[in-house]
Structure formats: C-alpha cells, structure tokens
Design an enzyme around this catalytic site. Structure first.
Site, PDB file in Angstrom:
ATOM      1  N   CYS A 193      -5.872   8.930   8.392  1.00 35.00           N
ATOM      2  CA  CYS A 193      -6.239   8.492   9.735  1.00 35.00           C
ATOM      3  C   CYS A 193      -5.829   9.518  10.787  1.00 35.00           C
ATOM      4  O   CYS A 193      -4.798  10.174  10.657  1.00 35.00           O
ATOM      5  CB  CYS A 193      -5.556   7.158  10.057  1.00 35.00           C
ATOM      6  SG  CYS A 193      -6.201   5.752   9.137  1.00 35.00           S
ATOM      7  N   ARG A 196       0.420  15.228  11.892  1.00 33.60           N
ATOM      8  CA  ARG A 196       1.343  14.855  10.819  1.00 33.60           C
ATOM      9  C   ARG A 196       1.468  16.036   9.861  1.00 33.60           C
ATOM     10  O   ARG A 196       1.008  15.987   8.729  1.00 33.60           O
ATOM     11  CB  ARG A 196       0.831  13.609  10.091  1.00 33.60           C
ATOM     12  CG  ARG A 196       0.801  12.386  10.977  1.00 33.60           C
ATOM     13  CD  ARG A 196       0.524  11.126  10.196  1.00 33.60           C
ATOM     14  NE  ARG A 196      -0.851  11.021   9.790  1.00 33.60           N
ATOM     15  CZ  ARG A 196      -1.334  10.060   8.997  1.00 33.60           C
ATOM     16  NH1 ARG A 196      -0.520   9.151   8.514  1.00 33.60           N
ATOM     17  NH2 ARG A 196      -2.620  10.017   8.690  1.00 33.60           N
ATOM     18  N   ASP A 245       3.390   0.999  12.338  1.00 39.87           N
ATOM     19  CA  ASP A 245       2.201   0.408  11.719  1.00 39.87           C
ATOM     20  C   ASP A 245       1.913  -1.005  12.219  1.00 39.87           C
ATOM     21  O   ASP A 245       0.814  -1.521  12.013  1.00 39.87           O
ATOM     22  CB  ASP A 245       2.349   0.373  10.192  1.00 39.87           C
ATOM     23  CG  ASP A 245       2.066   1.719   9.544  1.00 39.87           C
ATOM     24  OD1 ASP A 245       1.660   2.653  10.269  1.00 39.87           O
ATOM     25  OD2 ASP A 245       2.253   1.846   8.328  1.00 39.87           O
ATOM     26  N   ARG A 269      -9.252   0.240   3.638  1.00 42.04           N
ATOM     27  CA  ARG A 269      -8.323   1.178   3.005  1.00 42.04           C
ATOM     28  C   ARG A 269      -6.966   0.548   2.755  1.00 42.04           C
ATOM     29  O   ARG A 269      -6.243   0.951   1.842  1.00 42.04           O
ATOM     30  CB  ARG A 269      -8.094   2.395   3.908  1.00 42.04           C
ATOM     31  CG  ARG A 269      -9.119   3.504   3.841  1.00 42.04           C
ATOM     32  CD  ARG A 269      -8.616   4.712   4.629  1.00 42.04           C
ATOM     33  NE  ARG A 269      -7.260   5.024   4.256  1.00 42.04           N
ATOM     34  CZ  ARG A 269      -6.262   5.217   5.112  1.00 42.04           C
ATOM     35  NH1 ARG A 269      -6.468   5.142   6.407  1.00 42.04           N
ATOM     36  NH2 ARG A 269      -5.047   5.501   4.673  1.00 42.04           N
ATOM     37  N   LYS A 281       0.832  -1.200   0.000  1.00 40.89           N
ATOM     38  CA  LYS A 281       0.000   0.000   0.000  1.00 40.89           C
ATOM     39  C   LYS A 281       0.870   1.254   0.000  1.00 40.89           C
ATOM     40  O   LYS A 281       0.645   2.175  -0.796  1.00 40.89           O
ATOM     41  CB  LYS A 281      -0.905   0.004   1.227  1.00 40.89           C
ATOM     42  CG  LYS A 281      -1.558   1.353   1.549  1.00 40.89           C
ATOM     43  CD  LYS A 281      -2.226   1.318   2.901  1.00 40.89           C
ATOM     44  CE  LYS A 281      -2.744   2.690   3.313  1.00 40.89           C
ATOM     45  NZ  LYS A 281      -1.665   3.643   3.655  1.00 40.89           N
ATOM     46  N   ASN A 282       1.879   1.291   0.860  1.00 39.62           N
ATOM     47  CA  ASN A 282       2.654   2.517   1.029  1.00 39.62           C
ATOM     48  C   ASN A 282       3.578   2.810  -0.156  1.00 39.62           C
ATOM     49  O   ASN A 282       4.071   3.930  -0.286  1.00 39.62           O
ATOM     50  CB  ASN A 282       3.448   2.470   2.340  1.00 39.62           C
ATOM     51  CG  ASN A 282       2.542   2.593   3.552  1.00 39.62           C
ATOM     52  OD1 ASN A 282       1.439   3.114   3.461  1.00 39.62           O
ATOM     53  ND2 ASN A 282       2.995   2.085   4.682  1.00 39.62           N
TER      54      ASN A 282
END
Length: 417
Positions: free
Chosen positions: A116, A121, A304, A396, A22-23
């Site tokens: 999220c 951030r 994570d 997600r 995903k990242n």
C-alpha cells in the site's frame, strides 16, 4: 472491476469470529523455507496476500497444500531463484523472502517489494541488518542481490523499532554462526508468534516481545506444527464497527491484551463494551465523548486502526484529534470521509474532527487496506447506499469480510461492474 455495495444504518447483532493474523501469516509462510522437513501452519487467513505468498513458494519449487485453515509446506524441493516483479510488487511482505532465502542459501535475488502507498517505507534497516551479519548488497535494475559467503552473529541496533526489519533479521540470523542481538527490536505480538514458530523448528531465540531479542544460531531447522495468533487489527476493526452499529455484537477468538490500546480508548469515550477472556460484546451509542489519539508502535495505539477509528469520531460530541506518527500518507481516507459528511481538517500529520456528523452514502475509493476498512465502517453507519471502489485493497487483509458482516445483519454485497 469489483465494488463493495453497502446499504447503511442497519444494526448488527450476532457473532463474528476473528481469523488468523495477516501480519503473522505473511512472515510465517516465507519463514517456512528455513526448515528441512514439512511445516504445517494452521489458522492462516484466506486473503489475497497469503494467496500470493503461497504462489511465490510454489514458484520457488516448494510443495504447498491448503486444507481448510491450514497450509502444509514441503520446503525440501525449493530452488533459490530470482523472484520477479510480478510476485514481489503485489505485497510489501514479499521482502520476508530476503531474510529467509539469505538464511537458508546465503544468497537471494528479488525485485523491489510492493504494498500500500501509505508513505515511505524504506528497507534500509533490513539491509543494514543483513550487512551486519556479513552479507553484501547490490542493486541492479530495481533488483536486490544479497550475498554472503557465510553469516555470522552480530549486535544490531535498529534506529526505528521496525516490525519488518526485526522479523527479517531474525529469519536471516537463526542459521548464522554465533550469537545475534537485536536492540530496539519491535515488540508486536506478531513478532512473538514468528519467534515461537522458529523455536518450534529448533531455533534458539529469546526476548521476543521485548526491545532486545537474542538469537543463537543453529545448524538446521526441522518442520513443525504451528498456529497463527488471532488478528488484532481485524478484531479492532470489527470492534469499532460494533461501536458504530452493534446490537450485542460479539467479537470472539481474540486476545484482549493485544487490543488494549483500542479498548481503553473506547472506554474513555463512554462505549458500552464487555470484555471476556477471548471475546468482547459491544453495543452502539448515539453519542460519544471526544478523544485524542496518537499512533505509536506496540503497545501504543496501532497505526493500522487509526483509519477505521476516525469514523467513530463522527459520533463524538465535540473536537477530537488524531496524530499519525508512523506513516505520512495514512490520511488518504479523509477526503473520502468528507464526501460522506464528516467535518475534518488536517495540518501536517494531525487531523481534527468536529462532531457529531450525519453520514450519507455515496461512491468512495479505497486508497489502501485500512482506508478501505474505514470506508466499510462509515458505510455501515451511513444513511443510504455507499459504493466502495478499489476493493482489492480490502480483500488483501480481511478474510471473508462481506460474508462475516452479512451474517450479522449488514446489507452488503461484492459486485462485478
């Protein structure tokens, strides 16, 4: 509203294939607009985050075609127009369009990014990098306007080794004039994957994966074929689930070096784990040795995985701790785990767990993506049935999570209520 319903306390056996990261994917899709010709990115996970990014590319005028696990993008038809809140607020990674559009057109307008609520951030490091390259930044009604007559290479020091800022500066600088150096760059595997993609298109980037990345600007980039690396966080999540419920559960299509921080900690706990070249096999144990975790930037223990890993501490005989050093709101899952029977206390950025605990199914709420993963893990090892609300957070980031778990024996459904 969709909920995930899980009947717990069933052993899981069989094989789970890990999807593309995903990242990586959320940076690669925006990065594709830097090319002048068609780009093919394979092993892109079908999750809502990548769906939204494809919608954003389509909104900008790119031709986007998904075939199986690949996405083919024609960026030559893109128009540089304002990206409204209805897109940007859906995910944090919308900010990668800032670096890509700035690099391509020297101008970008975008609403504030979403994501999220795991803590502050700010994107000040991204903006500092853009300014160092020669851009000016203004804000107007929750909108960023980044503009440059031209971009020139610069030496940029990141106060924090931020993944997002490192990638965004790379995107903005590959077409800039001269040489750019990013000091204190993040080292995550996803950064290496993005740098490889840009180099395949004709960029000149060296040092990705180290604390110093050097970029020599080029005049143009061409399309290429590129593969997304396996998702190390998904791999880690299912490995943790295997330590809770596995009966010869095999996790494959992994890069073991990417999850060494997790597997070394599992070995310290006394886990039954076999690690191969691109797979691992794990079995549950009824009791583990207590351990202490401190989240750090890569190659340290990933923030994570902190949330799913906390569930495993319910099986430890004694006191374990987790210290979170990355995001201040990364403990929002703890009240939900307490509802299920975990003995947890928290002071500041440190949580203490006393085990072992017997988990009981109940209704819980996924406050963010990885919190949702922790609740799935807890539900699978609990007695009775658990109902997880706010499932959009989970969907997600985990491709086919219900189907993958169902295939190895979980009693799990995604239901509309």
């Amino acid at each position: 509203m969709k909920v995930i319903k899980i009947e717990g306390n069933h052993d899981l056996s069989g094989t789970i294939k890990i999807s593309g990261a995903k990242n990586s994917s959320v940076a690669l899709l925006p990065a594709s607009i830097l090319a002048d010709t068609d780009v093919t990115i394979c092993n892109v996970p079908e999750i809502t985050d990548t769906d939204v990014l494809c919608e954003m590319l389509d909104f900008l005028g790119a031709d986007v075609r998904r075939a199986s696990e690949s996405v083919v993008i024609t960026p030559s038809t893109i128009e540089n127009k304002f990206i409204p809140e209805k897109y940007s607020k859906k995910l944090r990674a919308s900010y990668y369009f800032m670096g890509a559009l700035l690099g391509k057109f020297k101008h970008v307008e975008i609403s504030l990014p979403g994501g999220c609520s795991i803590g502050a951030r700010p994107i000040n490091l991204h903006l500092k990098g853009f300014e160092s390259l020669g851009a000016t930044i203004t804000t107007e009604n929750d909108k960023y306007i980044v503009d440059a007559k031209e971009l020139k290479g610069a030496n940029i020091y990141l106060d924090i080794a931020s993944v997002g800022a490192t990638i965004n500066i790379m995107l903005a600088s590959v077409l800039a004039k001269g040489k750019t150096t990013i000091e204190n760059a993040a080292k995550e595997p996803e950064i290496v994957n993005v740098a490889t993609f840009l180099n395949n298109m004709g960029a000149k980037i060296t040092g990705a994966g180290t604390s110093q990345i050097r970029i020599t600007g080029v005049e143009k980039l061409n399309g290429c074929y590129h593969e997304v690396i396996p998702d190390r966080i998904e791999a880690g999540t299912y490995t943790i689930i295997g330590a809770l419920t596995g009966d010869n559960l095999k996790i494959y299509n992994i890069i073991p070096e990417h999850i060494e921080a997790l597997t070394s900690k599992l070995e310290e706990m006394g886990a039954d784990i076999e690690i191969g070249s691109d797979y691992l096999v794990i079995n549950k144990k009824n009791e583990y040795k207590p351990v202490n975790i401190k989240t750090l930037v890569y190659p340290g223990f990933p923030t994570d995985l902190q949330q799913p890993f906390s569930v495993l501490l319910s099986k430890c005989n004694g006191k374990s701790t987790i210290e979170e050093t990355i995001f201040e709101n990364r403990f929002m899952h703890l009240p939900e785990l307490k509802k299920m029977g975990m003995n947890i206390s928290k002071e500041g950025m440190k949580a203490t767990f006393i085990g072992p605990n017997k988990l009981i199914g109940t209704e819980v709420n996924a406050t963010d993506l990885r919190a949702g993963a922790s609740l799935v893990a807890a539900a699978l090892t609990a007695e009775g049935t658990t109902i997880i609300t706010n499932t959009e957070h989970i969907l997600r980031g985990y491709e086919g999570i219900v189907e993958k778990l169902e295939d190895v024996g979980a009693k799990i459904t995604l239901e509309e209520i």
